[in-house]
Scaffold this motif. Structure first.
Motif, PDB file in Angstrom:
ATOM      1  N   ARG A  81      13.325  -8.003  70.547  1.00 23.04           N
ATOM      2  CA  ARG A  81      12.201  -8.426  71.393  1.00 23.04           C
ATOM      3  C   ARG A  81      10.902  -8.393  70.601  1.00 23.04           C
ATOM      4  O   ARG A  81      10.669  -7.480  69.810  1.00 23.04           O
ATOM      5  CB  ARG A  81      12.089  -7.539  72.628  1.00 23.04           C
ATOM      6  CG  ARG A  81      10.811  -7.773  73.451  1.00 23.04           C
ATOM      7  CD  ARG A  81      10.874  -7.065  74.788  1.00 23.04           C
ATOM      8  NE  ARG A  81      11.695  -7.822  75.729  1.00 23.04           N
ATOM      9  CZ  ARG A  81      12.205  -7.321  76.848  1.00 23.04           C
ATOM     10  NH1 ARG A  81      12.018  -6.044  77.158  1.00 23.04           N
ATOM     11  NH2 ARG A  81      12.935  -8.077  77.647  1.00 23.04           N
TER      12      ARG A  81
ATOM     13  N   ALA B 219       9.172 -13.380  72.871  1.00 22.61           N
ATOM     14  CA  ALA B 219      10.582 -13.806  72.864  1.00 22.61           C
ATOM     15  C   ALA B 219      11.473 -12.591  73.046  1.00 22.61           C
ATOM     16  O   ALA B 219      11.190 -11.522  72.510  1.00 22.61           O
ATOM     17  CB  ALA B 219      10.930 -14.522  71.560  1.00 22.61           C
ATOM     18  N   THR B 220      12.538 -12.773  73.816  1.00 23.73           N
ATOM     19  CA  THR B 220      13.536 -11.721  74.004  1.00 23.73           C
ATOM     20  C   THR B 220      14.907 -12.310  73.719  1.00 23.73           C
ATOM     21  O   THR B 220      15.299 -13.307  74.328  1.00 23.73           O
ATOM     22  CB  THR B 220      13.509 -11.160  75.443  1.00 23.73           C
ATOM     23  OG1 THR B 220      12.201 -10.666  75.736  1.00 23.73           O
ATOM     24  CG2 THR B 220      14.515 -10.034  75.593  1.00 23.73           C
ATOM     25  N   VAL B 221      15.619 -11.704  72.786  1.00 24.90           N
ATOM     26  CA  VAL B 221      16.982 -12.128  72.458  1.00 24.90           C
ATOM     27  C   VAL B 221      17.938 -11.104  73.055  1.00 24.90           C
ATOM     28  O   VAL B 221      17.869  -9.908  72.736  1.00 24.90           O
ATOM     29  CB  VAL B 221      17.191 -12.211  70.935  1.00 24.90           C
ATOM     30  CG1 VAL B 221      18.610 -12.679  70.613  1.00 24.90           C
ATOM     31  CG2 VAL B 221      16.163 -13.147  70.298  1.00 24.90           C
TER      32      VAL B 221
ATOM     33  N   VAL C 133      18.080 -16.487  74.780  1.00 23.71           N
ATOM     34  CA  VAL C 133      16.748 -16.298  74.206  1.00 23.71           C
ATOM     35  C   VAL C 133      15.744 -16.742  75.255  1.00 23.71           C
ATOM     36  O   VAL C 133      15.678 -17.925  75.602  1.00 23.71           O
ATOM     37  CB  VAL C 133      16.556 -17.112  72.910  1.00 23.71           C
ATOM     38  CG1 VAL C 133      15.156 -16.869  72.338  1.00 23.71           C
ATOM     39  CG2 VAL C 133      17.625 -16.769  71.895  1.00 23.71           C
TER      40      VAL C 133
ATOM     41  N   SER D 289      11.846 -17.096  76.461  1.00 25.52           N
ATOM     42  CA  SER D 289      10.482 -17.141  75.945  1.00 25.52           C
ATOM     43  C   SER D 289       9.684 -18.152  76.750  1.00 25.52           C
ATOM     44  O   SER D 289      10.238 -18.956  77.503  1.00 25.52           O
ATOM     45  CB  SER D 289      10.476 -17.523  74.461  1.00 25.52           C
ATOM     46  OG  SER D 289      11.076 -18.799  74.281  1.00 25.52           O
TER      47      SER D 289
ATOM     48  N   VAL E 125      23.044 -13.827  66.837  1.00 27.44           N
ATOM     49  CA  VAL E 125      22.378 -12.615  67.333  1.00 27.44           C
ATOM     50  C   VAL E 125      22.529 -11.497  66.314  1.00 27.44           C
ATOM     51  O   VAL E 125      21.553 -10.820  65.952  1.00 27.44           O
ATOM     52  CB  VAL E 125      22.961 -12.175  68.692  1.00 27.44           C
ATOM     53  CG1 VAL E 125      22.382 -10.821  69.104  1.00 27.44           C
ATOM     54  CG2 VAL E 125      22.654 -13.211  69.766  1.00 27.44           C
TER      55      VAL E 125
ATOM     56  N   VAL F 173      11.819 -15.988  65.085  1.00 23.38           N
ATOM     57  CA  VAL F 173      12.280 -15.717  66.454  1.00 23.38           C
ATOM     58  C   VAL F 173      11.513 -16.570  67.456  1.00 23.38           C
ATOM     59  O   VAL F 173      12.088 -17.089  68.420  1.00 23.38           O
ATOM     60  CB  VAL F 173      12.137 -14.224  66.784  1.00 23.38           C
ATOM     61  CG1 VAL F 173      12.508 -13.952  68.236  1.00 23.38           C
ATOM     62  CG2 VAL F 173      13.010 -13.393  65.860  1.00 23.38           C
TER      63      VAL F 173
ATOM     64  N   LEU G  50      13.001 -20.084  67.910  1.00 27.91           N
ATOM     65  CA  LEU G  50      14.409 -20.260  68.276  1.00 27.91           C
ATOM     66  C   LEU G  50      14.592 -21.295  69.375  1.00 27.91           C
ATOM     67  O   LEU G  50      15.503 -22.117  69.319  1.00 27.91           O
ATOM     68  CB  LEU G  50      15.016 -18.921  68.717  1.00 27.91           C
ATOM     69  CG  LEU G  50      15.288 -17.898  67.611  1.00 27.91           C
ATOM     70  CD1 LEU G  50      15.769 -16.580  68.229  1.00 27.91           C
ATOM     71  CD2 LEU G  50      16.319 -18.428  66.625  1.00 27.91           C
ATOM     72  N   SER G  51      13.734 -21.246  70.400  1.00 27.03           N
ATOM     73  CA  SER G  51      13.872 -22.185  71.517  1.00 27.03           C
ATOM     74  C   SER G  51      13.646 -23.620  71.065  1.00 27.03           C
ATOM     75  O   SER G  51      14.328 -24.551  71.508  1.00 27.03           O
ATOM     76  CB  SER G  51      12.898 -21.823  72.638  1.00 27.03           C
ATOM     77  OG  SER G  51      13.250 -20.594  73.234  1.00 27.03           O
TER      78      SER G  51
END
Length: 310
Positions: A69, A89-91, A97, A99, A125, A199, A202-203
């Motif tokens: 995160r 962002a939170t994975v 993911v 965000s 991940v 990170v 990523l989206s």
């Protein structure tokens, strides 16, 4: 008369019993194998394929467990913005993911943030977690204090084999020029900054994204006031959720309350907020309120007091 080598009556019965037991054991084994095969078959009759990613994602980790995160803490922004701010962002361990996506340039802006869900593989991940640890999350040491005022602190959290590790970096992007930092501090910050960039993107790199549909909301309420002509022209909207302003958060001086919205009420509030904007005056118990609607993420508690401390 029995010939030599032929079994007697007792021996014949023994052989027959042995053969029967063998046949029963073989039949039982066949039935067990058939049952196992049926258990792997879908309702359509086709065998279900369990991919390596699915197996890895479900092994030893809950779907809503945070793997990595990145979030901002503090900074020179309004209390309602701090309260309603989502992690960058939170994975999650299952590859989600979450965000914030791009925002429109319209003014006033929408009442709801554009929260998106992308998906990566379990292998990706794991690779991100390893890169975060290698970049120094949890072990970066002295990162210095750049000569920048009122900047936010970037908090990076990773969960690896050794449990959860966290590193806080003040003015990570604002202090990129390096004023007041040693060469070692600059190098350590550059590694963390590169991780944040990766990170956060990523989206954008994902082949597909979808709108995040929260199961609960935290809604922060402050008395509605007119700051410009545009706001004064906004139509009132009746608040369909719990009575405002709710529980006081941030101390009495902020004059800010918070309510959580859960269950069937979540869809009702989301539908109303989708038609409103950031300057909409919401009415509750004969008063007008300015609201900041914050979706609650899968790992977060639906509790104002707990969220306010995070």
């Amino acid at each position: 008369m029995r010939k030599e080598g032929e079994p007697g009556e007792g021996g014949g019965r023994l052989i027959a019993m042995t053969i029967a037991r063998t046949l029963r054991a073989a039949t039982a084994a066949s039935l067990l194998a058939l049952a196992a095969a049926c258990a792997q078959t879908s309702e359509t009759g086709a065998p279900e394929q369990v991919t390596g990613d699915q197996a890895a994602a479900g092994a030893g980790a809950e779907a809503d467990e945070v793997a990595l995160r990145i979030e901002h803490i503090g900074g020179f922004v309004s209390p309602s913005m701090i309260a309603g701010r989502l992690p960058t962002a939170t994975v999650y361990s299952d590859g989600r993911v979450i965000s914030e996506g791009p925002q429109t340039m319209q003014y006033p802006g929408p009442a709801l943030p554009n929260v998106q869900v992308a998906r990566i593989t379990a292998a990706e991940v794991d690779a991100l977690v390893q890169r975060a640890i290698a970049a120094g999350v949890g072990s970066a040491g002295d990162l210095g204090q750049p000569g920048v005022a009122d900047a936010p602190t970037t908090r990076l959290t990773v969960r690896g084999d050794g449990g959860e590790k966290t590193t806080d970096v003040y003015a990570l992007s604002e202090g990129a020029g390096g004023a007041g930092l040693t060469d070692a501090q600059k190098a350590a910050r550059q590694k963390l900054s590169a991780l944040v960039t990766e990170v956060s993107g990523l989206s954008a790199k994902a082949t597909s994204t979808e709108q995040y549909e929260p199961a609960a909301l935290a809604v922060y309420a402050t008395p509605w006031t007119v700051s410009d002509v545009t706001m004064d022209k906004q139509p009132e909207v009746a608040w369909p959720g719990p009575a405002l302003p709710g529980t006081t958060v941030g101390g009495a001086a902020l004059n800010m309350g918070c309510v959580t919205v859960t269950g069937d009420a979540t869809a009702t509030v989301l539908a109303a907020a989708a038609k409103a904007n950031a300057a909409t005056p919401w009415t509750s118990a004969g008063k007008r309120w300015h609201l900041t609607v914050r979706p609650i993420l899968p790992d977060e508690p639906a509790d104002c007091a707990t969220l306010a401390k995070e």
